[in-house]
Design a protein around this motif. Structure first.
Motif, PDB file in Angstrom:
ATOM      1  N   PRO A   1      -3.956   6.579  -6.509  1.00  0.00           N
ATOM      2  CA  PRO A   1      -4.949   6.962  -5.492  1.00  0.00           C
ATOM      3  C   PRO A   1      -5.668   5.732  -4.936  1.00  0.00           C
ATOM      4  O   PRO A   1      -5.787   4.708  -5.604  1.00  0.00           O
ATOM      5  CB  PRO A   1      -5.901   7.876  -6.264  1.00  0.00           C
ATOM      6  N   ARG A   2      -6.148   5.841  -3.708  1.00  0.00           N
ATOM      7  CA  ARG A   2      -6.873   4.762  -3.023  1.00  0.00           C
ATOM      8  C   ARG A   2      -6.106   3.451  -3.162  1.00  0.00           C
ATOM      9  O   ARG A   2      -6.635   2.434  -3.613  1.00  0.00           O
ATOM     10  CB  ARG A   2      -8.289   4.636  -3.582  1.00  0.00           C
ATOM     11  N   ALA A   3      -4.851   3.489  -2.770  1.00  0.00           N
ATOM     12  CA  ALA A   3      -3.948   2.354  -2.978  1.00  0.00           C
ATOM     13  C   ALA A   3      -4.467   1.072  -2.339  1.00  0.00           C
ATOM     14  O   ALA A   3      -4.337  -0.016  -2.921  1.00  0.00           O
ATOM     15  CB  ALA A   3      -2.564   2.695  -2.435  1.00  0.00           C
ATOM     16  N   ALA A   4      -5.033   1.169  -1.149  1.00  0.00           N
ATOM     17  CA  ALA A   4      -5.523  -0.038  -0.470  1.00  0.00           C
ATOM     18  C   ALA A   4      -6.613  -0.720  -1.293  1.00  0.00           C
ATOM     19  O   ALA A   4      -6.682  -1.954  -1.355  1.00  0.00           O
ATOM     20  CB  ALA A   4      -6.041   0.321   0.926  1.00  0.00           C
ATOM     21  N   GLU A   5      -7.470   0.058  -1.942  1.00  0.00           N
ATOM     22  CA  GLU A   5      -8.520  -0.509  -2.777  1.00  0.00           C
ATOM     23  C   GLU A   5      -7.934  -1.126  -4.044  1.00  0.00           C
ATOM     24  O   GLU A   5      -8.429  -2.155  -4.538  1.00  0.00           O
ATOM     25  CB  GLU A   5      -9.544   0.566  -3.143  1.00  0.00           C
ATOM     26  N   ARG A   6      -6.908  -0.489  -4.584  1.00  0.00           N
ATOM     27  CA  ARG A   6      -6.314  -0.970  -5.836  1.00  0.00           C
ATOM     28  C   ARG A   6      -5.649  -2.332  -5.685  1.00  0.00           C
ATOM     29  O   ARG A   6      -5.412  -3.018  -6.683  1.00  0.00           O
ATOM     30  CB  ARG A   6      -5.287   0.033  -6.357  1.00  0.00           C
TER      31      ARG A   6
ATOM     32  N   THR B   1       1.057   4.031  -3.018  1.00  0.00           N
ATOM     33  CA  THR B   1       0.841   5.438  -2.686  1.00  0.00           C
ATOM     34  C   THR B   1       2.036   6.273  -3.113  1.00  0.00           C
ATOM     35  O   THR B   1       1.884   7.380  -3.658  1.00  0.00           O
ATOM     36  CB  THR B   1       0.606   5.589  -1.173  1.00  0.00           C
TER      37      THR B   1
ATOM     38  N   SER C   1      -7.612  -4.818  -7.423  1.00  0.00           N
ATOM     39  CA  SER C   1      -7.893  -4.615  -8.844  1.00  0.00           C
ATOM     40  C   SER C   1      -7.027  -5.515  -9.710  1.00  0.00           C
ATOM     41  O   SER C   1      -5.995  -6.029  -9.282  1.00  0.00           O
ATOM     42  CB  SER C   1      -7.636  -3.147  -9.223  1.00  0.00           C
TER      43      SER C   1
ATOM     44  N   VAL D   1       0.837  -1.200   0.000  1.00  0.00           N
ATOM     45  CA  VAL D   1       0.000   0.000   0.000  1.00  0.00           C
ATOM     46  C   VAL D   1       0.873   1.251   0.000  1.00  0.00           C
ATOM     47  O   VAL D   1       0.617   2.212  -0.730  1.00  0.00           O
ATOM     48  CB  VAL D   1      -0.946  -0.007   1.226  1.00  0.00           C
TER      49      VAL D   1
END
Length: 354
Positions: free
Chosen positions: A167-172, A162, A175, A158
């Motif tokens: 952006p929103r690394a934890a969500e990515r 970052t 992906s 994470v």
């Protein structure tokens, strides 16, 4: 006790003496065995990458730039093979190792690849797996070299994402590559390359597949990361605009041979080799009229299997000297300073190669 490798970003590396080499390539020859014969993809290349500097390796397609980079990391697969030369890697503690002498699949080379030297490839969409999440791929790169738990590696992933501007690394982390743009995928590739704080980053045409705006952002990112960490960068490109923007030193390669190298200001303002001058002369400039013809380099780069005798550039050179440039191995390199060299009979002469 070894340094703590579980945090990111890394502290800048200590300053090294001027011109202290981190990587030295000497007389490298990488050949490819084909049914038609031996192809000399890299033919005696030699140059160095100083500590804490950005070195740009430039030349037209087919000049051996990528093969040179792959040779450094032992990513040369049969029928390709390193047949001669040395690739000396100088670690911070003073230990040196010849990477060309290591087993490409051996433990010693695997310890260098990714941990000490990392690489960012040209096509991020192709380099990333579409079957695994971004998080799995970043975490795998981390845990391959660092003794971290899955949770610790995920936290580091994470921070890395970052750090490279995602952006929103934890969500990515959840992906997949096909859900991201080309620019975001290239940032992920850079994050993977930086996973273990390498001393040298090799970037092989990392912006070629991206649009102009994204190219600029990636170049800014690489420049900032290099300044923050003190790592060295070997940047492979054919775009002289990129070279002017980021390079400290330039290595000009033609048909597997280094024809000129030196500080970027010397190369741009006082080019000595006819090939370097031709490359610079073919760059479009502001103020060029709509009907004004752009300068070009006559002819094309021959296939490495058809390498001419003597200086490899002489068939396209307007100032080649008959009986000299077309004989044997061609002119030897002439040293024009501590970090300046040119392989041309005109080197150092007034109005050289003009």
């Amino acid at each position: 006790m070894p340094p703590d490798l579980t945090t990111a970003p890394a502290a800048p590396r200590p300053a090294a003496p001027d011109h202290a080499p981190l990587l030295e390539i000497e007389g490298l020859k990488t050949h490819v065995d084909t049914p038609e014969g031996i192809v000399r993809a890299v033919d005696g290349a030699g140059f160095s990458v100083p500590r804490g500097k950005i070195v740009c390796l430039v030349g037209e397609s087919g000049c051996g730039k990528s093969m040179t980079a792959r040779s450094v990391l032992g990513l040369v697969e049969p029928p390709s093979r390193i047949v001669e030369g040395a690739i000396r890697w100088h670690r911070d503690g003073g230990e040196s190792v010849d990477l060309a002498a290591l087993d490409p699949r051996g433990e010693a080379m695997r310890a260098v690849r990714g941990r000490e030297i990392a690489m960012v490839f040209q096509e991020p969409m192709a380099a990333l797996s579409a079957l695994h999440t971004i998080g799995d791929q970043v975490i795998e790169a981390i845990r391959l070299h660092l003794p971290l738990s899955r949770e610790e590696a995920e936290e580091r992933a994470v921070r890395l994402l970052t750090r490279v501007g995602i952006p929103r690394a934890a969500e990515r982390l959840r992906s997949y590559s096909f859900q991201l743009s080309g620019g975001m995928c290239q940032r992920v590739m850079i994050a993977i390359a930086l996973a273990c704080d390498p001393a040298l980053l090799i970037a092989d045409e990392p912006t070629t597949a991206l649009d102009v705006t994204t190219q600029a952002r990636i170049l800014d990112l690489l420049g900032d990361l290099q300044a923050d960490t003190g790592m060295s960068v070997l940047f492979i490109t054919h775009d002289l605009g990129v070279v002017a923007e980021i390079a400290d030193e330039v290595v000009v390669m033609y048909l597997g041979t280094v024809v000129e190298h030196g500080p970027v200001d010397d190369i741009f303002h006082h080019p000595q080799h006819p090939y370097t001058r031709a490359l610079l002369g073919s760059v479009p400039r502001l103020g060029t009229g709509p009907r004004q013809r752009l300068d070009t380099i006559r002819g094309t780069v021959p296939h490495p299997s058809e390498r001419p005798e003597g200086c490899p550039f002489h068939p396209r050179c307007d100032v080649a000297v008959a009986g000299v440039c077309d004989r044997g191995e061609g002119p030897v390199e002439v040293a024009l300073g501590a970090s300046r060299g040119v392989r041309c009979v005109h080197a150092g002469a007034e109005g050289s190669a003009s």
